[in-house]
Design an enzyme around this catalytic site. Structure first.
Site, PDB file in Angstrom:
ATOM      1  N   ASP A  59       0.814  -1.536   0.410  1.00 46.48           N
ATOM      2  CA  ASP A  59       0.073   0.021  -0.568  1.00 46.48           C
ATOM      3  C   ASP A  59       1.092   1.614  -0.022  1.00 46.48           C
ATOM      4  O   ASP A  59       1.992   1.021   0.301  1.00 46.48           O
ATOM      5  CB  ASP A  59      -0.809   0.368   1.325  1.00 46.48           C
ATOM      6  N   ASP A  70       0.909   3.485   2.511  1.00 46.85           N
ATOM      7  CA  ASP A  70       0.907   3.956   3.808  1.00 46.85           C
ATOM      8  C   ASP A  70      -0.702   4.487   3.978  1.00 46.85           C
ATOM      9  O   ASP A  70      -1.854   4.762   3.295  1.00 46.85           O
ATOM     10  CB  ASP A  70       1.700   4.844   4.338  1.00 46.85           C
TER      11      ASP A  70
END
Length: 309
Positions: free
Chosen positions: A222, A224
């Site tokens: 991802d 973050d």
């Protein structure tokens, strides 16, 4: 089989693999034994699987969070994990970890071979084998990741052609278990960090204390929380990406194993492990007669060459 501190049991298992989120087992290898190991620091996260490669060498695999992912990052018994692998003869560890990306160019699914670490844990994790032993020691940690093992992994990046394998970067290790705020995520970006996870500290520090060569493959899941254009990271997002990451991790591991085996088992000069081997020899500040006898007995589990009992 259970191995205790006083057992005469020994295995020539020189390679260790630590699996992170989404990587709970090894494929493509012949599993020959599952071990429960007792250490002076307690039990590791779960049983250690001993597998055999096509060339007849043994590998120890340990799921960092347990086989069913039941252990939070702050609750992992990192000391027992590293001590148990050391007790089996492990000289080099390749770890895998899910991470959040702090850089646009590191896409979810990419791998990063970090070479530096920023410690943002909060002191609640036991991070030294020497704590409470009455023996003072200071390990060198300026280069927290093995350059040789990182380069070895990088040479096999072509095995996973659908993703980018970034060959350097700085990882932030946060306490967790909650993910970052946007402000924290942007702070780490301003520091020049590349990825963020919750487990490389104290794992890497303890591997260094144990004189084990260590590198970590960071698997981005991802972005973050820093991207204003999208929602902050969720567990659902992490687990969706981890399915592909786990498959790529297993592919990469199988591709690099022959060279890894040669470096650990067949190189008489042991060049890969040389920087860590014997690195604690001059790390102790007290003369032996000033060290705690009980502490020396505990540390004999890891360092029989330095602490005789």
């Amino acid at each position: 089989m259970t191995i205790g501190q006083n057992s005469e049991y020994f295995r020539d298992v020189r390679i260790g693999v630590i699996g992170g989120t989404g990587l709970y087992s090894l494929d493509g290898l012949n599993v020959i034994e599952t071990l429960a190991v007792e250490t002076p620091w307690g039990q590791p996260s779960g049983p250690i699987t001993i597998a055999e490669t096509e060339r007849g060498h043994k590998i120890a695999f340990l799921a960092r969070h347990g086989p069913s992912h039941s252990v939070l990052p702050s609750e992992v018994n990192y000391r027992a994990n590293i001590a148990a692998l050391k007790a089996l003869g492990v000289q080099a560890i390749l770890a895998f970890s899910a991470v959040g990306s702090l850089r646009e160019e590191i896409s979810p699914g990419d791998f990063v071979l970090i070479d530096q670490i920023i410690d943002r844990t909060k002191g609640v994790r036991a991070d030294s084998f020497f704590t409470g032993t009455g023996v003072t020691a200071h390990a060198t940690f300026g280069e927290p990741v093995s350059a040789g093992l990182r380069a070895l992994v990088a040479r096999h990046a072509a095995a996973v052609p659908d993703i980018a394998v970034h060959t350097s970067g700085t990882g932030v290790c946060m306490e967790g278990p909650a993910f970052s705020t946007r402000a924290e995520s942007n702070l780490y970006r301003a520091w020049g960090a590349s990825v963020i996870n919750m487990t490389c500290i104290p794992e890497s520090k303890l591997a260094r204390e144990a004189e084990i060569t260590y590198a970590i493959v960071c698997m981005a899941t991802d972005y973050d929380a820093w991207r204003e254009s999208e929602e902050p990271v969720t567990v659902a997002e992490v687990m969706h990406t981890m399915k592909g990451n786990a498959a790529n991790a297993k592919t990469l591991l199988l591709a690099l194993l022959p060279e890894f085996e040669d470096a650990v088992y067949n190189d008489s000069a042991k060049a890969l492990m040389r920087p860590e081997a014997g690195s604690m020899q001059y790390a102790f500040q007290q003369p032996p007669e000033k060290q705690s006898a009980a502490g020396r007995a505990t540390l004999n589990f890891l360092f029989p060459q330095y602490f005789t009992v």
